[in-house]
Design a protein around this motif. Structure first.
Motif, PDB file in Angstrom:
ATOM      1  N   MET A   1       0.804  -1.308  -0.007  1.00 47.15           N
ATOM      2  CA  MET A   1       0.077   0.004  -0.022  1.00 47.15           C
ATOM      3  C   MET A   1       0.826   1.373  -0.004  1.00 47.15           C
ATOM      4  O   MET A   1       0.856   2.109   0.890  1.00 47.15           O
ATOM      5  CB  MET A   1      -0.981   0.044   1.058  1.00 47.15           C
ATOM      6  CG  MET A   1      -1.955  -1.449   1.271  1.00 47.15           C
ATOM      7  SD  MET A   1      -2.998  -1.347  -0.093  1.00 47.15           S
ATOM      8  CE  MET A   1      -4.121   0.103   0.283  1.00 47.15           C
ATOM      9  N   PRO A   2       1.656   1.431  -1.063  1.00 45.96           N
ATOM     10  CA  PRO A   2       2.570   2.611  -1.101  1.00 45.96           C
ATOM     11  C   PRO A   2       1.866   3.896  -0.830  1.00 45.96           C
ATOM     12  O   PRO A   2       2.542   5.055  -0.124  1.00 45.96           O
ATOM     13  CB  PRO A   2       3.349   2.456  -2.434  1.00 45.96           C
ATOM     14  CG  PRO A   2       2.534   1.830  -3.216  1.00 45.96           C
ATOM     15  CD  PRO A   2       1.562   0.843  -2.232  1.00 45.96           C
TER      16      PRO A   2
ATOM     17  N   MET B   1       6.843   9.738  -8.548  1.00 46.94           N
ATOM     18  CA  MET B   1       7.145   8.360  -8.350  1.00 46.94           C
ATOM     19  C   MET B   1       7.675   7.586  -9.473  1.00 46.94           C
ATOM     20  O   MET B   1       7.488   7.861 -10.616  1.00 46.94           O
ATOM     21  CB  MET B   1       6.265   7.376  -7.752  1.00 46.94           C
ATOM     22  CG  MET B   1       5.520   7.760  -6.347  1.00 46.94           C
ATOM     23  SD  MET B   1       4.136   6.760  -5.871  1.00 46.94           S
ATOM     24  CE  MET B   1       5.078   5.331  -5.598  1.00 46.94           C
ATOM     25  N   GLU B   2       8.805   6.922  -9.283  1.00 48.64           N
ATOM     26  CA  GLU B   2       9.536   6.031 -10.324  1.00 48.64           C
ATOM     27  C   GLU B   2       8.295   5.213 -11.013  1.00 48.64           C
ATOM     28  O   GLU B   2       7.649   4.515 -10.402  1.00 48.64           O
ATOM     29  CB  GLU B   2      10.855   5.278  -9.972  1.00 48.64           C
ATOM     30  CG  GLU B   2      12.011   6.196  -9.373  1.00 48.64           C
ATOM     31  CD  GLU B   2      12.548   6.635 -10.703  1.00 48.64           C
ATOM     32  OE1 GLU B   2      12.562   6.277 -11.669  1.00 48.64           O
ATOM     33  OE2 GLU B   2      12.963   7.998 -10.205  1.00 48.64           O
ATOM     34  N   PRO B   3       8.641   5.111 -12.482  1.00 50.28           N
ATOM     35  CA  PRO B   3       7.548   3.939 -13.051  1.00 50.28           C
ATOM     36  C   PRO B   3       7.923   2.674 -12.783  1.00 50.28           C
ATOM     37  O   PRO B   3       8.984   2.209 -12.358  1.00 50.28           O
ATOM     38  CB  PRO B   3       8.020   4.352 -14.635  1.00 50.28           C
ATOM     39  CG  PRO B   3       8.762   5.672 -14.655  1.00 50.28           C
ATOM     40  CD  PRO B   3       9.350   5.917 -13.283  1.00 50.28           C
ATOM     41  N   GLY B   4       6.777   1.894 -12.485  1.00 54.17           N
ATOM     42  CA  GLY B   4       6.698   0.541 -12.014  1.00 54.17           C
ATOM     43  C   GLY B   4       5.643   0.318 -11.325  1.00 54.17           C
ATOM     44  O   GLY B   4       4.632   0.855 -10.910  1.00 54.17           O
ATOM     45  N   THR B   5       5.867  -0.956 -10.388  1.00 53.85           N
ATOM     46  CA  THR B   5       4.854  -1.474  -9.536  1.00 53.85           C
ATOM     47  C   THR B   5       4.497  -0.490  -8.571  1.00 53.85           C
ATOM     48  O   THR B   5       3.085  -0.419  -8.357  1.00 53.85           O
ATOM     49  CB  THR B   5       5.376  -2.654  -8.892  1.00 53.85           C
ATOM     50  OG1 THR B   5       5.865  -3.768  -9.917  1.00 53.85           O
ATOM     51  CG2 THR B   5       4.491  -3.415  -7.994  1.00 53.85           C
ATOM     52  N   GLN B   6       5.227  -0.002  -7.766  1.00 54.53           N
ATOM     53  CA  GLN B   6       4.739   1.073  -6.666  1.00 54.53           C
ATOM     54  C   GLN B   6       3.922   1.836  -7.115  1.00 54.53           C
ATOM     55  O   GLN B   6       2.952   2.588  -6.574  1.00 54.53           O
ATOM     56  CB  GLN B   6       5.849   1.298  -5.725  1.00 54.53           C
ATOM     57  CG  GLN B   6       6.515   0.264  -5.118  1.00 54.53           C
ATOM     58  CD  GLN B   6       7.489   0.724  -3.860  1.00 54.53           C
ATOM     59  OE1 GLN B   6       7.119   1.908  -3.190  1.00 54.53           O
ATOM     60  NE2 GLN B   6       8.554   0.162  -3.366  1.00 54.53           N
TER      61      GLN B   6
ATOM     62  N   GLU C   1      -5.839  -5.945 -11.332  1.00 50.98           N
ATOM     63  CA  GLU C   1      -5.992  -7.120 -11.857  1.00 50.98           C
ATOM     64  C   GLU C   1      -4.625  -7.475 -12.625  1.00 50.98           C
ATOM     65  O   GLU C   1      -4.381  -8.537 -12.716  1.00 50.98           O
ATOM     66  CB  GLU C   1      -7.119  -6.919 -13.195  1.00 50.98           C
ATOM     67  CG  GLU C   1      -8.460  -7.259 -12.697  1.00 50.98           C
ATOM     68  CD  GLU C   1      -9.507  -7.389 -13.690  1.00 50.98           C
ATOM     69  OE1 GLU C   1      -9.096  -7.041 -14.852  1.00 50.98           O
ATOM     70  OE2 GLU C   1     -10.552  -7.544 -13.515  1.00 50.98           O
ATOM     71  N   LEU C   2      -3.708  -6.531 -12.791  1.00 46.62           N
ATOM     72  CA  LEU C   2      -2.408  -6.748 -13.655  1.00 46.62           C
ATOM     73  C   LEU C   2      -1.373  -7.317 -12.429  1.00 46.62           C
ATOM     74  O   LEU C   2      -0.387  -7.609 -12.576  1.00 46.62           O
ATOM     75  CB  LEU C   2      -2.165  -5.491 -14.017  1.00 46.62           C
ATOM     76  CG  LEU C   2      -2.851  -4.799 -15.107  1.00 46.62           C
ATOM     77  CD1 LEU C   2      -2.254  -3.466 -15.633  1.00 46.62           C
ATOM     78  CD2 LEU C   2      -3.039  -5.664 -16.237  1.00 46.62           C
ATOM     79  N   TYR C   3      -1.958  -6.859 -11.128  1.00 49.36           N
ATOM     80  CA  TYR C   3      -0.755  -7.399 -10.055  1.00 49.36           C
ATOM     81  C   TYR C   3      -1.091  -8.516  -9.087  1.00 49.36           C
ATOM     82  O   TYR C   3      -0.481  -8.771  -8.221  1.00 49.36           O
ATOM     83  CB  TYR C   3      -0.425  -6.047  -9.458  1.00 49.36           C
ATOM     84  CG  TYR C   3       0.497  -5.092 -10.149  1.00 49.36           C
ATOM     85  CD1 TYR C   3       1.891  -5.332 -10.119  1.00 49.36           C
ATOM     86  CD2 TYR C   3      -0.108  -4.106 -10.797  1.00 49.36           C
ATOM     87  CE1 TYR C   3       2.561  -4.462 -10.869  1.00 49.36           C
ATOM     88  CE2 TYR C   3       0.576  -3.188 -11.478  1.00 49.36           C
ATOM     89  CZ  TYR C   3       1.701  -3.261 -11.649  1.00 49.36           C
ATOM     90  OH  TYR C   3       2.599  -2.554 -12.312  1.00 49.36           O
TER      91      TYR C   3
ATOM     92  N   GLY D   1       4.354  -7.658  -1.616  1.00 42.63           N
ATOM     93  CA  GLY D   1       3.531  -6.632  -1.086  1.00 42.63           C
ATOM     94  C   GLY D   1       2.463  -5.866  -2.218  1.00 42.63           C
ATOM     95  O   GLY D   1       1.533  -5.612  -1.856  1.00 42.63           O
ATOM     96  N   ALA D   2       3.170  -5.971  -3.488  1.00 50.40           N
ATOM     97  CA  ALA D   2       2.037  -5.525  -4.362  1.00 50.40           C
ATOM     98  C   ALA D   2       0.952  -6.476  -4.589  1.00 50.40           C
ATOM     99  O   ALA D   2      -0.294  -6.164  -4.700  1.00 50.40           O
ATOM    100  CB  ALA D   2       2.845  -5.580  -5.823  1.00 50.40           C
TER     101      ALA D   2
END
Length: 399
Positions: A73-74, A92-97, A120-122, A129-130
């Motif tokens: 939960m970033p 934020m940096e592109p990506g999962t978080q 749905e993608l994760y 965590g994701a």
């Protein structure tokens, strides 16, 4: 040193004068002083909602946070100034978080369709965590959309993930799982898993923003046990000890305090907490929590928000109807309780107060309507619920 008045600080930081006076009284604004009964604040003082204070949340010498804890939960775990949420996410940096943070924003701002689409993608992500975050957000988003089968799927997966925990599970991963399990159960007023380890044992291992939300979950659980004084103690201590402003946990902590104070028939204190939550939420449109908690807020939204913010109130009521419809479809069959689903939000609020022993006069004064109008509302509620006695309302209201 140059100073500004409470009014000037209120305009500068977009905080009500009442809340600023409270911050001053709690020593939350460095250098503030009271002269001749009036507070003055240094021109160099920082916004108390994001300022670091002397009374910080405890620091723990726990093991370094794992990927599960650091990516859990970033946005909930982010400290940002109210009104800058989207800018914060964009930086934020592109990506999962960043993607999970976007899903959180969509959910907490009342856009569950977009939140569910990202999650749905994760849900098959190798990032623990994701994956936990995705399932939690997906469950609640689909609840609001009305896709109950998807909600049940996500809740079942969370239960399976939690139950599969072994003795070899890294302790930070166990902490993340325990947090998600408690959030998934307590906020739906569902029984905790049989093998659930109380989240309190894992609190030191959670990152600070998530930890603050975990305290909200604990306070909500304590509220459901009807220990309102203890619940208030948890919320107000957590808010006072926060070292930084974590908007999402802060909103939810203030809302559970409203629930507690209304249960104790202290509407003025409830109003203070509601307005505090509102000041944090409004700049970014983070209004989902108000809709989720509507039935437990004892008519405070009708009393405080409806007149001054009519457009936002309508949005909240739309959220309430959507969320409540899904909530009951999960809660009622699981618990065997029959929480009313055929009352309007105003009828429900009045019935809740009546079920808690408020008189028609007290309800009328709280909602600024006549006791006779309250009586008419209650008659309609009794008719809709097919009951004849006022005392039976408690069987159909939220606990």
């Amino acid at each position: 040193m140059e100073y500004m008045s409470i009014k000037q600080a209120s305009e500068k930081w977009n905080i009500s004068e009442r809340m600023l006076q409270k911050y001053c009284a709690l020593n939350r604004i460095e250098g503030a002083k009271k002269t001749d009964g009036r507070w003055t604040i240094p021109l160099t003082a920082e916004d108390p909602r994001i300022n670091r204070q002397r009374n910080k949340m405890p620091s723990y010498n726990a093991k370094p946070q794992s990927m599960a804890a650091s990516s859990l939960m970033p946005l909930m775990n982010s400290s940002f100034k109210p009104g800058t949420c989207l800018d914060y996410i964009e930086k934020m940096e592109p990506g999962t978080q960043k993607d999970i943070a976007k899903a959180e924003f969509y959910y907490f701002s009342g856009h569950p369709e977009q939140a569910a689409e990202i999650c749905e993608l994760y849900m098959a992500s190798e990032n623990e965590g994701a994956r936990l975050s995705a399932f939690l957000i997906y469950a609640y988003s689909n609840l609001a959309i009305g896709h109950i089968n998807q909600t049940r799927y996500a809740l079942n997966e969370l239960s399976r993930i939690f139950s599969s925990e072994s003795n070899n599970t890294e302790i930070n991963v166990a902490a993340a799982k325990s947090f998600v399990a408690s959030a998934a159960s307590v906020l739906l007023h569902l029984p905790l898993p049989d093998n659930f380890t109380r989240i309190t044992g894992y609190l030191p291992l959670l990152p600070p923003g998530v930890r603050a939300f975990a305290f909200y979950v604990q306070a909500h659980y304590t509220y459901l046990q009807k220990d309102y004084g203890k619940s208030i103690g948890i919320t107000e201590t957590t808010l006072a000890m926060l070292s930084e402003m974590y908007p999402i946990p802060a909103i939810y902590l203030h809302l559970v305090a409203v629930m507690d104070y209304m249960s104790l028939k202290q509407p003025e204190k409830a109003k203070e907490h509601l307005l505090a939550a509102w000041e944090i939420a409004m700049p970014d449109g983070l209004i989902e929590g108000f809709g989720e908690h509507h039935g437990l807020l004892g008519g405070m939204l009708e009393s405080v928000i409806k007149k001054s913010w009519p457009d936002e109130f309508k949005k909240i009521i739309n959220i309430t109807y959507r969320f409540s419809a899904g909530w009951r479809k999960i809660h009622n069959p699981t618990t065997g309780e029959d929480v009313a689903d055929n009352l309007t939000t105003t009828e429900f609020a009045i019935a809740m107060l009546a079920a808690r022993g408020w008189t028609n006069q007290e309800i009328g004064e709280h909602l600024n309507i006549s006791p006779n109008t309250v009586k008419q509302y209650i008659s309609v509620c009794l008719h809709k619920l097919n009951i004849s006695r006022r005392q039976d309302l408690k069987n159909y209201m939220l606990k």
